[in-house]
Design a protein around this motif. Structure first.
Motif, PDB file in Angstrom:
ATOM      1  N   GLY A   1       0.767  -1.241   0.000  1.00  0.00           N
ATOM      2  CA  GLY A   1       0.000   0.000   0.000  1.00  0.00           C
ATOM      3  C   GLY A   1       0.798   1.291   0.000  1.00  0.00           C
ATOM      4  O   GLY A   1       0.215   2.361   0.171  1.00  0.00           O
ATOM      5  N   LEU A   2       2.101   1.213  -0.197  1.00  0.00           N
ATOM      6  CA  LEU A   2       2.888   2.442  -0.225  1.00  0.00           C
ATOM      7  C   LEU A   2       2.737   3.131  -1.576  1.00  0.00           C
ATOM      8  O   LEU A   2       2.482   2.486  -2.586  1.00  0.00           O
ATOM      9  CB  LEU A   2       4.351   2.140   0.073  1.00  0.00           C
ATOM     10  CG  LEU A   2       4.580   1.464   1.430  1.00  0.00           C
ATOM     11  CD1 LEU A   2       6.052   1.185   1.644  1.00  0.00           C
ATOM     12  CD2 LEU A   2       4.030   2.307   2.566  1.00  0.00           C
ATOM     13  N   GLN A   3       2.900   4.437  -1.576  1.00  0.00           N
ATOM     14  CA  GLN A   3       2.716   5.253  -2.773  1.00  0.00           C
ATOM     15  C   GLN A   3       4.049   5.760  -3.301  1.00  0.00           C
ATOM     16  O   GLN A   3       5.016   5.857  -2.548  1.00  0.00           O
ATOM     17  CB  GLN A   3       1.819   6.455  -2.449  1.00  0.00           C
ATOM     18  CG  GLN A   3       0.493   6.094  -1.817  1.00  0.00           C
ATOM     19  CD  GLN A   3      -0.373   5.253  -2.730  1.00  0.00           C
ATOM     20  OE1 GLN A   3      -0.550   5.581  -3.902  1.00  0.00           O
ATOM     21  NE2 GLN A   3      -0.901   4.163  -2.216  1.00  0.00           N
ATOM     22  N   LYS A   4       4.082   6.099  -4.574  1.00  0.00           N
ATOM     23  CA  LYS A   4       5.249   6.728  -5.224  1.00  0.00           C
ATOM     24  C   LYS A   4       6.535   5.947  -4.948  1.00  0.00           C
ATOM     25  O   LYS A   4       7.550   6.509  -4.567  1.00  0.00           O
ATOM     26  CB  LYS A   4       5.403   8.171  -4.778  1.00  0.00           C
ATOM     27  CG  LYS A   4       4.207   9.049  -5.091  1.00  0.00           C
ATOM     28  CD  LYS A   4       4.415  10.456  -4.565  1.00  0.00           C
ATOM     29  CE  LYS A   4       3.170  11.295  -4.750  1.00  0.00           C
ATOM     30  NZ  LYS A   4       3.309  12.614  -4.144  1.00  0.00           N
ATOM     31  N   VAL A   5       6.494   4.643  -5.114  1.00  0.00           N
ATOM     32  CA  VAL A   5       7.617   3.762  -4.803  1.00  0.00           C
ATOM     33  C   VAL A   5       8.627   3.776  -5.950  1.00  0.00           C
ATOM     34  O   VAL A   5       8.264   3.551  -7.103  1.00  0.00           O
ATOM     35  CB  VAL A   5       7.136   2.321  -4.532  1.00  0.00           C
ATOM     36  CG1 VAL A   5       8.319   1.408  -4.224  1.00  0.00           C
ATOM     37  CG2 VAL A   5       6.116   2.292  -3.408  1.00  0.00           C
ATOM     38  N   THR A   6       9.882   4.033  -5.610  1.00  0.00           N
ATOM     39  CA  THR A   6      10.959   4.013  -6.586  1.00  0.00           C
ATOM     40  C   THR A   6      12.259   3.643  -5.876  1.00  0.00           C
ATOM     41  O   THR A   6      12.369   3.799  -4.665  1.00  0.00           O
ATOM     42  CB  THR A   6      11.088   5.367  -7.319  1.00  0.00           C
ATOM     43  OG1 THR A   6      12.037   5.255  -8.367  1.00  0.00           O
ATOM     44  CG2 THR A   6      11.495   6.479  -6.375  1.00  0.00           C
ATOM     45  N   SER A   7      13.213   3.160  -6.639  1.00  0.00           N
ATOM     46  CA  SER A   7      14.502   2.784  -6.040  1.00  0.00           C
ATOM     47  C   SER A   7      15.581   3.771  -6.451  1.00  0.00           C
ATOM     48  O   SER A   7      15.467   4.463  -7.461  1.00  0.00           O
ATOM     49  CB  SER A   7      14.903   1.366  -6.442  1.00  0.00           C
ATOM     50  OG  SER A   7      15.086   1.291  -7.842  1.00  0.00           O
ATOM     51  N   VAL A   8      16.625   3.825  -5.640  1.00  0.00           N
ATOM     52  CA  VAL A   8      17.801   4.637  -5.929  1.00  0.00           C
ATOM     53  C   VAL A   8      18.989   3.695  -5.932  1.00  0.00           C
ATOM     54  O   VAL A   8      19.283   3.063  -4.915  1.00  0.00           O
ATOM     55  CB  VAL A   8      18.009   5.738  -4.876  1.00  0.00           C
ATOM     56  CG1 VAL A   8      19.269   6.545  -5.173  1.00  0.00           C
ATOM     57  CG2 VAL A   8      16.793   6.646  -4.793  1.00  0.00           C
ATOM     58  N   LEU A   9      19.643   3.587  -7.061  1.00  0.00           N
ATOM     59  CA  LEU A   9      20.757   2.659  -7.233  1.00  0.00           C
ATOM     60  C   LEU A   9      20.263   1.229  -7.021  1.00  0.00           C
ATOM     61  O   LEU A   9      19.073   0.989  -6.820  1.00  0.00           O
ATOM     62  CB  LEU A   9      21.920   3.005  -6.304  1.00  0.00           C
ATOM     63  CG  LEU A   9      22.435   4.436  -6.416  1.00  0.00           C
ATOM     64  CD1 LEU A   9      23.455   4.726  -5.304  1.00  0.00           C
ATOM     65  CD2 LEU A   9      23.071   4.674  -7.769  1.00  0.00           C
ATOM     66  N   ALA A  10      21.158   0.281  -7.015  1.00  0.00           N
ATOM     67  CA  ALA A  10      20.778  -1.119  -6.821  1.00  0.00           C
ATOM     68  C   ALA A  10      21.239  -1.594  -5.455  1.00  0.00           C
ATOM     69  O   ALA A  10      21.734  -2.697  -5.301  1.00  0.00           O
ATOM     70  CB  ALA A  10      21.384  -1.976  -7.924  1.00  0.00           C
ATOM     71  N   SER A  11      21.061  -0.742  -4.450  1.00  0.00           N
ATOM     72  CA  SER A  11      21.597  -1.065  -3.132  1.00  0.00           C
ATOM     73  C   SER A  11      20.541  -1.111  -2.035  1.00  0.00           C
ATOM     74  O   SER A  11      20.858  -1.005  -0.861  1.00  0.00           O
ATOM     75  CB  SER A  11      22.682  -0.050  -2.756  1.00  0.00           C
ATOM     76  OG  SER A  11      22.144   1.258  -2.806  1.00  0.00           O
ATOM     77  N   GLY A  12      19.273  -1.245  -2.427  1.00  0.00           N
ATOM     78  CA  GLY A  12      18.228  -1.390  -1.423  1.00  0.00           C
ATOM     79  C   GLY A  12      17.680  -0.089  -0.895  1.00  0.00           C
ATOM     80  O   GLY A  12      16.997  -0.076   0.122  1.00  0.00           O
ATOM     81  N   ASN A  13      17.954   1.020  -1.568  1.00  0.00           N
ATOM     82  CA  ASN A  13      17.411   2.311  -1.162  1.00  0.00           C
ATOM     83  C   ASN A  13      16.095   2.522  -1.889  1.00  0.00           C
ATOM     84  O   ASN A  13      16.070   2.682  -3.104  1.00  0.00           O
ATOM     85  CB  ASN A  13      18.387   3.434  -1.518  1.00  0.00           C
ATOM     86  CG  ASN A  13      19.706   3.254  -0.813  1.00  0.00           C
ATOM     87  OD1 ASN A  13      19.790   3.342   0.394  1.00  0.00           O
ATOM     88  ND2 ASN A  13      20.747   2.966  -1.578  1.00  0.00           N
ATOM     89  N   ILE A  14      15.004   2.531  -1.129  1.00  0.00           N
ATOM     90  CA  ILE A  14      13.679   2.670  -1.708  1.00  0.00           C
ATOM     91  C   ILE A  14      13.043   3.946  -1.173  1.00  0.00           C
ATOM     92  O   ILE A  14      13.033   4.188   0.035  1.00  0.00           O
ATOM     93  CB  ILE A  14      12.779   1.460  -1.356  1.00  0.00           C
ATOM     94  CG1 ILE A  14      13.467   0.136  -1.709  1.00  0.00           C
ATOM     95  CG2 ILE A  14      11.417   1.594  -2.026  1.00  0.00           C
ATOM     96  CD1 ILE A  14      13.768  -0.061  -3.175  1.00  0.00           C
ATOM     97  N   ILE A  15      12.530   4.750  -2.090  1.00  0.00           N
ATOM     98  CA  ILE A  15      11.827   5.978  -1.728  1.00  0.00           C
ATOM     99  C   ILE A  15      10.339   5.706  -1.896  1.00  0.00           C
ATOM    100  O   ILE A  15       9.921   5.092  -2.886  1.00  0.00           O
ATOM    101  CB  ILE A  15      12.260   7.141  -2.642  1.00  0.00           C
ATOM    102  CG1 ILE A  15      13.752   7.420  -2.470  1.00  0.00           C
ATOM    103  CG2 ILE A  15      11.439   8.392  -2.346  1.00  0.00           C
ATOM    104  CD1 ILE A  15      14.296   8.425  -3.466  1.00  0.00           C
ATOM    105  N   PHE A  16       9.540   6.181  -0.935  1.00  0.00           N
ATOM    106  CA  PHE A  16       8.099   5.975  -1.015  1.00  0.00           C
ATOM    107  C   PHE A  16       7.402   7.013  -0.163  1.00  0.00           C
ATOM    108  O   PHE A  16       8.024   7.719   0.632  1.00  0.00           O
ATOM    109  CB  PHE A  16       7.725   4.562  -0.535  1.00  0.00           C
ATOM    110  CG  PHE A  16       8.131   4.281   0.881  1.00  0.00           C
ATOM    111  CD1 PHE A  16       7.291   4.590   1.944  1.00  0.00           C
ATOM    112  CD2 PHE A  16       9.360   3.696   1.158  1.00  0.00           C
ATOM    113  CE1 PHE A  16       7.672   4.326   3.255  1.00  0.00           C
ATOM    114  CE2 PHE A  16       9.747   3.431   2.464  1.00  0.00           C
ATOM    115  CZ  PHE A  16       8.896   3.748   3.522  1.00  0.00           C
TER     116      PHE A  16
END
Length: 158
Positions: A14-29
Motif C-alpha cells: 500500500g505504499l505510494q510513489k515507490v521508486t529505487s535509488v541505485l541497486a543497493s536497497g534504497n527505496i523511496i516511497f
C-alpha cells in the motif's frame, strides 16, 4: 534481488510513489503510516517474498537531509565518506569499535547528530581494520551504511 521486485513488495503493502535509488536497497516511497508499523509490515512482506530475515531501516526525507547537513567531513575526491544509520545508540558502538581499530593514513570517524560518519581513502574501505569489523555477524542487524553520495542521490530523486 532486483530493485523492481523490491519496489513491487513495497507497492503491494500500500505504499505510494515507490521508486529505487541505485541497486543497493534504497527505496523511496510515500506513506502516512507510523514508522514502527511501516517497519514491521515491510520486514514481514520482504521476508515472505524473498525468503530471508529482512531487517530494514526507515528514514524520512528530513532525516536524510539532516544526515547530509551534519556530515563533519569536507568533500574530497580522494576519500569515501560513509554515514551509518541503525538502532538507537549504534553510533556509540561504531565509534568505540573505530577507536580500537588500527587506522589507515587520514582515516577518520566521528559522531555528529547521532550518526556515525567514517572517511577512508579510496581503495582502502574493505581492507581497513574498521571495514572488517563492519562485517561481524553480531553487528549485522544493528546498522547499515551508505556512501554520502548515495544520500545526495536520494534527495535529488525526491
Amino acid at each position: 534481488m532486483k530493485m523492481a521486485d523490491v519496489c513491487a513488495v513495497f507497492a503491494n503493502v500500500g505504499l505510494q510513489k515507490v521508486t529505487s535509488v541505485l541497486a543497493s536497497g534504497n527505496i523511496i516511497f510515500s506513506s502516512e503510516e507510523e514508522v514502527a508499523v511501516l517497519k514491521e509490515t515491510l520486514q514481514k512482506a520482504m521476508s515472505a517474498h524473498f525468503n530471508y530475515d529482512a531487517f530494514l531501516f526507515i528514514k524520512s526525507e528530513k532525516e536524510i537531509e539532516e544526515i547530509l547537513k551534519c556530515n563533519p567531513f569536507p568533500k574530497d575526491e580522494n576519500f569515501h565518506t560513509y554515514a551509518f544509520i541503525g538502532s538507537d545508540g549504534v553510533e556509540n558502538i561504531l565509534a568505540a569499535e573505530f577507536e580500537k581499530a588500527t587506522k589507515a593514513e587520514n582515516e577518520k570517524g566521528e559522531i555528529a547528530a547521532q550518526t556515525f560518519y567514517w572517511q577512508i581513502s579510496k581503495g582502502n574501505t574493505l581492507g581497513s581494520d574498521f571495514g572488517k569489523i563492519l562485517g561481524r555477524k553480531s553487528l549485522k542487524e544493528q546498522f547499515t551504511s551508505r556512501n554520502i553520495n548515495t544520500f545526495e542521490k536520494i534527495i535529488k530523486k525526491r
